[in-house]
Write a protein that holds these residues in place. Structure first.
Motif, PDB file in Angstrom:
ATOM      1  N   LYS A  91      -8.978  -4.418  10.697  1.00  0.00           N
ATOM      2  CA  LYS A  91      -8.785  -5.861  10.946  1.00  0.00           C
ATOM      3  C   LYS A  91      -7.788  -6.490   9.991  1.00  0.00           C
ATOM      4  N   ASP A  92      -7.507  -5.801   8.879  1.00  0.00           N
ATOM      5  CA  ASP A  92      -6.520  -6.303   7.917  1.00  0.00           C
ATOM      6  C   ASP A  92      -5.185  -5.567   8.008  1.00  0.00           C
ATOM      7  N   GLY A  93      -4.992  -4.773   9.066  1.00  0.00           N
ATOM      8  CA  GLY A  93      -3.713  -4.114   9.289  1.00  0.00           C
ATOM      9  C   GLY A  93      -3.621  -2.683   8.808  1.00  0.00           C
ATOM     10  N   GLY A  94      -4.743  -2.128   8.345  1.00  0.00           N
ATOM     11  CA  GLY A  94      -4.761  -0.728   7.928  1.00  0.00           C
ATOM     12  C   GLY A  94      -5.268   0.171   9.041  1.00  0.00           C
ATOM     13  N   ILE A  95      -5.617   1.401   8.667  1.00  0.00           N
ATOM     14  CA  ILE A  95      -6.153   2.338   9.664  1.00  0.00           C
ATOM     15  C   ILE A  95      -7.624   2.676   9.401  1.00  0.00           C
ATOM     16  N   GLY A  96      -8.147   2.258   8.242  1.00  0.00           N
ATOM     17  CA  GLY A  96      -9.555   2.494   7.951  1.00  0.00           C
ATOM     18  C   GLY A  96      -9.866   3.959   7.712  1.00  0.00           C
ATOM     19  N   ASN A  97     -11.133   4.298   7.914  1.00  0.00           N
ATOM     20  CA  ASN A  97     -11.626   5.639   7.588  1.00  0.00           C
ATOM     21  C   ASN A  97     -11.323   6.622   8.719  1.00  0.00           C
ATOM     22  N   ILE A  98     -10.215   7.321   8.602  1.00  0.00           N
ATOM     23  CA  ILE A  98      -9.815   8.319   9.587  1.00  0.00           C
ATOM     24  C   ILE A  98     -10.568   9.614   9.319  1.00  0.00           C
ATOM     25  N   GLN A  99     -11.075  10.244  10.379  1.00  0.00           N
ATOM     26  CA  GLN A  99     -11.963  11.406  10.237  1.00  0.00           C
ATOM     27  C   GLN A  99     -11.237  12.748  10.216  1.00  0.00           C
ATOM     28  N   TYR A 100      -9.926  12.738  10.263  1.00  0.00           N
ATOM     29  CA  TYR A 100      -9.161  13.988  10.291  1.00  0.00           C
ATOM     30  C   TYR A 100      -8.097  13.952   9.190  1.00  0.00           C
TER      31      TYR A 100
END
Length: 195
Positions: A91-100
């Motif tokens: 929501k702040d323009g990042g990608i967050g916790n990517i699982q790979y």
């Protein structure tokens, strides 16, 4: 030139893993065993179309996992830029916790090996490779920079490979699981059109 039917080039490069761990020597062919691999490239972190693709792969992560498929993402950004992007919420323009794993190809050697460098800018085109358990590239899609990929279609291609490998059936145009496939013969084609 397409790499389909060829052996996938190996690489050793820095990576940030799903839990935030940074490793210096991610080795594609040593660290991934007995799985299909979706290897995808994007041009640059902190851009616009790129996060939509990375997040779309992440949302379908379990679908890939259910098909014994590992997702690996690559760009020329440093591992620390990947880390910073992961540490920002969506929501702040990042990608967050990517699982790979996200790989750093800072020297551009991996994109060169896969022949997907943009000729003017020097970043990777939006390229995806589906690699089988014998390290053969079975499917390749390359988009120019403005055009995002259809992630769901990569799952369809995995299903196609698995059907072919388990049943020897080939997949006609627009095939999806549950739809008719065919025996690779004239009789199979006739049966397909008559059913």
């Amino acid at each position: 030139m397409s790499l389909v039917t060829q052996n996938a080039p190996n690489f050793i490069a820095p990576a940030i893993l799903h839990d935030g761990t940074i490793i210096d020597h991610f080795n594609l062919k040593k660290d991934i065993k007995n799985k299909l691999v979706v290897l995808f490239f994007w041009p640059m972190d902190f851009t616009f179309v790129c996060p939509t693709e990375i997040i779309a792969f992440n949302k379908l992560y379990q679908e890939f996992k259910n098909r014994n498929t590992e997702i690996i993402g690559i760009s020329k950004d440093s591992i620390f830029v990947h880390q910073a992007w992961k540490n920002i919420s969506i929501k702040d323009g990042g990608i967050g916790n990517i699982q790979y794993p996200l790989i750093s190809d800072i020297k551009g050697e991996i994109q060169d090996a896969y022949n997907i460098m943009h000729p003017e800018i020097g970043v990777a085109l939006r390229a995806s490779f589906l690699i089988d358990k014998k390290w053969i590239i079975r499917h390749e899609v390359v988009n120019d920079l403005p055009f995002g990929r259809n992630i769901q279609d990569m799952i369809r291609m995995i299903d196609s490979i698995q059907l072919y490998e388990t049943q020897g059936e080939v997949c006609p145009a627009n095939w999806k699981p549950g739809k008719p496939s065919m025996h690779p013969s004239q009789k199979g084609l006739i049966n397909y059109y008559n059913n």
